[in-house]
Enzyme design. Structure first.
Site, PDB file in Angstrom:
ATOM      1  N   CYS A 105      67.447  52.992  43.736  1.00 33.04           N
ATOM      2  CA  CYS A 105      68.328  53.630  42.756  1.00 33.04           C
ATOM      3  C   CYS A 105      69.081  52.557  42.004  1.00 33.04           C
ATOM      4  O   CYS A 105      69.498  51.570  42.617  1.00 33.04           O
ATOM      5  CB  CYS A 105      69.370  54.456  43.492  1.00 33.04           C
ATOM      6  SG  CYS A 105      69.105  56.179  43.343  1.00 33.04           S
TER       7      CYS A 105
ATOM      8  N   GLU B 118      61.374  52.489  42.213  1.00 33.88           N
ATOM      9  CA  GLU B 118      60.896  53.741  42.793  1.00 33.88           C
ATOM     10  C   GLU B 118      60.743  54.796  41.695  1.00 33.88           C
ATOM     11  O   GLU B 118      61.554  54.851  40.771  1.00 33.88           O
ATOM     12  CB  GLU B 118      61.918  54.205  43.848  1.00 33.88           C
ATOM     13  CG  GLU B 118      61.393  55.258  44.773  1.00 33.88           C
ATOM     14  CD  GLU B 118      62.408  55.605  45.864  1.00 33.88           C
ATOM     15  OE1 GLU B 118      62.951  54.680  46.510  1.00 33.88           O
ATOM     16  OE2 GLU B 118      62.654  56.801  46.047  1.00 33.88           O
TER      17      GLU B 118
END
Ligand code: ACO
Ligand code: ZN
Length: 396
Positions: free
Chosen positions: A252, A286
């Site tokens: 993140c 990600e």
């Protein structure tokens, strides 16, 4: 006995003073809420000050128009965030809330989050999305968050009391990078779970689709701060899985809205790749990426390749027609980017060409374009990462 009575008297006096302060705070809050409502109705300004508080009005709507190319690509992504928040109400690390009832200045709708803004240091920042704060905090329109320890608080009074006693002036963990006033701290989710959980909650206020692991133990968090005489102020962060079986090097990433579009996101991305290269690996963020995440990564990939190709091909005195060879794998090894992301960056530079006869692909470098891109980027004057300032070895 006398000591006991004195103590009782002092406590009564304290309680009276606190009640007075709470009432004053409640009336101030109501006034502020009224002001905020008026400002919502009457103003389209992005930022203004009110009682020394900088109100950052950077609504999500400002970026949705930019999302179409990003959405296309994110939807074609084959990965999905499969993590979920666990119930956090039991693990609340907020300050004690003594005036939840007294302080409620909005009508409540069961289940819906009411948080519209957070007070963070001297800033009031409008939130973009909801986050699973415990219900009693989600009922507030304004949530107070300590900019140093990231604890969340329900009211100005509790926040005021917390600021007096909060000992933290920088994130926990190790400072692994410092260049001028910019520092990066590595925080281990296992050693500092409260800080990291609070960080995930804060990040969720600005992250839409992506869900986060509430179990922070498997992650490392890299916190970017800016230092002044009051301490190291939070600017942004990225998280990374400790044991990563895939090639993800960022889980993140966030720059607080008050600091966005100043090059900090690019700095954080650059930093994540520096760690990856130091580990002798290649990595990618990600998936799925948010719209803003994709814009920022595409931008980073493009400029990184500009510098890489400039180093390889654009040297003084080099003849234009001179042909040199470079492979995608070589670019990947030099930059820490995965081959897929290299191709994405090359495409942004129109550097991938297909031979119509043989059907094979080649890299063609437009030197003028690359030099133009670099000049354009450097004119922005964003902070640069200085790799030699990193003091770090991988914990894995
Ligand atoms: N609109 C258009 N381009 C943008 C935008 C935007 N809103 N934001 C970034 N970019 C592109 C631009 O090319 C920009 O360069 P420029 O400002 O000179 O034009 C470039 O990216 C670099 O921008 P930065 O200023 O370095 O990035 P910033 O500090 O604003 O942070 C980030 C980018 C982290 C994505 C930020 O927007 C953010 O926190 N968003 C909310 C959370 C989020 O979506 N995170 C990514 C989720 S995906 C994941 O975590 C793996
Ligand atoms: Zn604190």
């Amino acid at each position: 006995m006398i000591f006991g009575k004195t103590l009782l008297l002092t406590q009564q006096q304290e309680t009276q003073t606190e009640t007075r302060k709470r009432k004053q705070a409640a009336s101030k809050r109501k006034q502020r809420h009224r002001n905020r409502r008026q400002l919502h109705e009457s103003s389209s300004e992005d930022e203004y000050t009110e009682d020394g508080v900088v109100i950052a009005r950077q609504r999500r709507a400002h970026v949705t128009s930019l999302s179409s190319p990003a959405s296309e690509s994110s939807s074609s992504s084959s990965f999905s965030g499969d993590a979920e928040f666990s119930d956090v109400s039991s693990a609340s690390s907020a300050c004690s809330d003594e005036e939840l009832e007294e302080g409620s200045d909005v009508e409540l709708l069961a289940g819906a989050s009411k948080i519209r803004a957070i007070r963070f240091g001297k800033y009031e920042i409008e939130t973009w999305y909801t986050a699973p704060y415990p219900e009693e905090y989600n009922r507030r329109s304004l949530l107070y968050i300590c900019e140093f320890c990231l604890k969340y608080m329900p009211s100005e009074y509790v926040n005021w009391r917390h600021q007096i006693k909060c000992p933290m002036r920088h994130p926990p963990g190790d400072e692994i990078y410092r260049a001028g006033k910019v520092s990066v701290f590595e925080v281990d989710g296992r050693k500092n779970p409260m800080y990291c959980q609070n960080l995930c909650l804060l990040a969720k206020l600005f992250l839409g689709s992506k869900t986060l692991y509430y179990d922070v133990e498997p992650f490392l968090f890299y916190i970017l701060t800016e230092t002044d005489e009051h301490g190291c102020h939070f600017v942004g962060y990225f998280s990374k899985e400790k044991q990563n079986t895939s090639s993800y090097n960022v889980s993140c990433i966030l720059t607080l809205p008050i600091h966005q579009r100043k090059g900090y996101g690019n700095f954080l991305i650059s930093f994540s790749y520096l760690l990856t290269r130091t580990e002798g690996k290649t990595g990618t963020p990600e998936k799925p990426l948010s719209d803003l995440g994709l814009l920022s990564y595409r931008n980073y990939w493009k400029y990184t390749l500009c510098y890489e190709l400039q180093d390889l091909f654009i040297r003084p005195g080099q003849a234009d027609e001179e042909i040199k060879k470079v492979s995608i794998m070589e670019l990947s090894g030099n930059t820490g980017m995965t081959p897929d992301d290299i191709v994405c960056g090359l495409e942004a530079l129109n550097a991938v060409v297909r031979d119509p006869e043989t059907g094979t692909y080649a890299i063609r470098v437009d030197r003028a374009l690359i030099e133009l891109q670099i000049a354009h980027w450097e004119a922005k004057g964003y902070i640069n990462l200085e790799p030699d300032k990193l003091i770090w070895t991988s914990m894995v």
